[in-house]
Design an enzyme around this catalytic site. Structure first.
Site, PDB file in Angstrom:
ATOM      1  N   ASP A  86      -5.892   1.378   0.613  1.00 54.68           N
ATOM      2  CA  ASP A  86      -5.978   1.416   2.072  1.00 54.68           C
ATOM      3  C   ASP A  86      -7.365   0.941   2.481  1.00 54.68           C
ATOM      4  O   ASP A  86      -8.144   0.462   1.651  1.00 54.68           O
ATOM      5  CB  ASP A  86      -5.647   2.809   2.613  1.00 54.68           C
ATOM      6  CG  ASP A  86      -6.706   3.847   2.253  1.00 54.68           C
ATOM      7  OD1 ASP A  86      -7.672   3.518   1.517  1.00 54.68           O
ATOM      8  OD2 ASP A  86      -6.579   4.997   2.711  1.00 54.68           O
TER       9      ASP A  86
ATOM     10  N   LYS B  74       0.831  -1.204   0.000  1.00 55.98           N
ATOM     11  CA  LYS B  74       0.000   0.000   0.000  1.00 55.98           C
ATOM     12  C   LYS B  74       0.866   1.255   0.000  1.00 55.98           C
ATOM     13  O   LYS B  74       0.671   2.161  -0.817  1.00 55.98           O
ATOM     14  CB  LYS B  74      -0.916   0.011   1.227  1.00 55.98           C
ATOM     15  CG  LYS B  74      -1.767   1.272   1.362  1.00 55.98           C
ATOM     16  CD  LYS B  74      -2.419   1.378   2.729  1.00 55.98           C
ATOM     17  CE  LYS B  74      -1.407   1.751   3.783  1.00 55.98           C
ATOM     18  NZ  LYS B  74      -2.039   2.003   5.110  1.00 55.98           N
TER      19      LYS B  74
END
Length: 203
Positions: free
Chosen positions: A133, A115
């Site tokens: 996220d 991420k």
């Protein structure tokens, strides 16, 4: 789905993060600090932090206690302080104190996952990467873009559905939408511009 994507892009036309940064190193540090910490708190911390440790070179030589005290208002600050020093040392030892611009090199750095790497590539280097996220995963699932909330599946769904030139704007739009409208516990469906076409709206 095409209509949903177009509305997201229309309402969030400029790719944007709510973290303050001036270069890839500052963004990388801010992203690591922001894990389980609000962007508002992260920005307060980094304003002081970057005055003392503006580059990887300075942070690589930081004393643990000094750095830890500076970020102590952030969650998991002990682990983050350790990772930031190790990260900065790795940057200086392997990348001439610069942040690399490839996913493969980024995820090898201490404290950097997929991420963080993808968001950094998108906003630090302008590449069509997709950062997933919790907000992106949740909103993508609710609007029917992804079959579940697993980050790798959500990332793949976005890449298959959204053109390269729009991917950064789209996933950053999902972050903002998830943070301010499509909230985890109480989504504000009555204020949502997708209310009439969202498959999981709450009436």
């Amino acid at each position: 789905m095409d209509e949903i994507i177009q509305r997201i892009l229309k309402n969030y036309p400029e790719p944007k993060l709510e973290l303050n940064f001036n270069n890839p190193f500052e963004l990388l540090v801010a992203l690591i600090l922001s894990a389980r910490c609000t962007d508002k708190r992260t920005n307060i911390i980094t304003e002081k932090l970057f005055k003392i440790y503006p580059t990887a070179k300075e942070m690589a030589n930081a004393e643990f206690d000094d750095l830890n005290n500076l970020i102590s208002s952030c969650s998991m600050h002990n682990t983050k302080a350790k990772n930031l020093i190790a990260l900065s040392k790795a940057l200086c030892e392997k990348h001439n104190c610069e942040v690399p611009d490839s996913f493969e090199n980024l995820v090898k750095l201490p404290g950097v996952g997929a991420k963080t790497a993808n968001i950094l590539l998108a906003f630090g280097f302008g590449k069509p990467a997709v950062g997933v996220d919790t907000h992106v995963a949740r909103v993508a699932y609710r609007i029917g873009l992804s079959e579940n909330k697993k980050p790798e599946i959500v990332e793949d769904a976005i890449k298959q559905t959204v053109n390269k030139e729009n991917r950064v704007a789209f996933f950053s739009g999902l972050i903002l939408h998830g943070r301010h409208i499509c909230k985890a516990k109480k989504p504000l469906c009555d204020k949502c511009f997708l209310n009439d076409i969202c498959p999981r709206r709450i009436d």
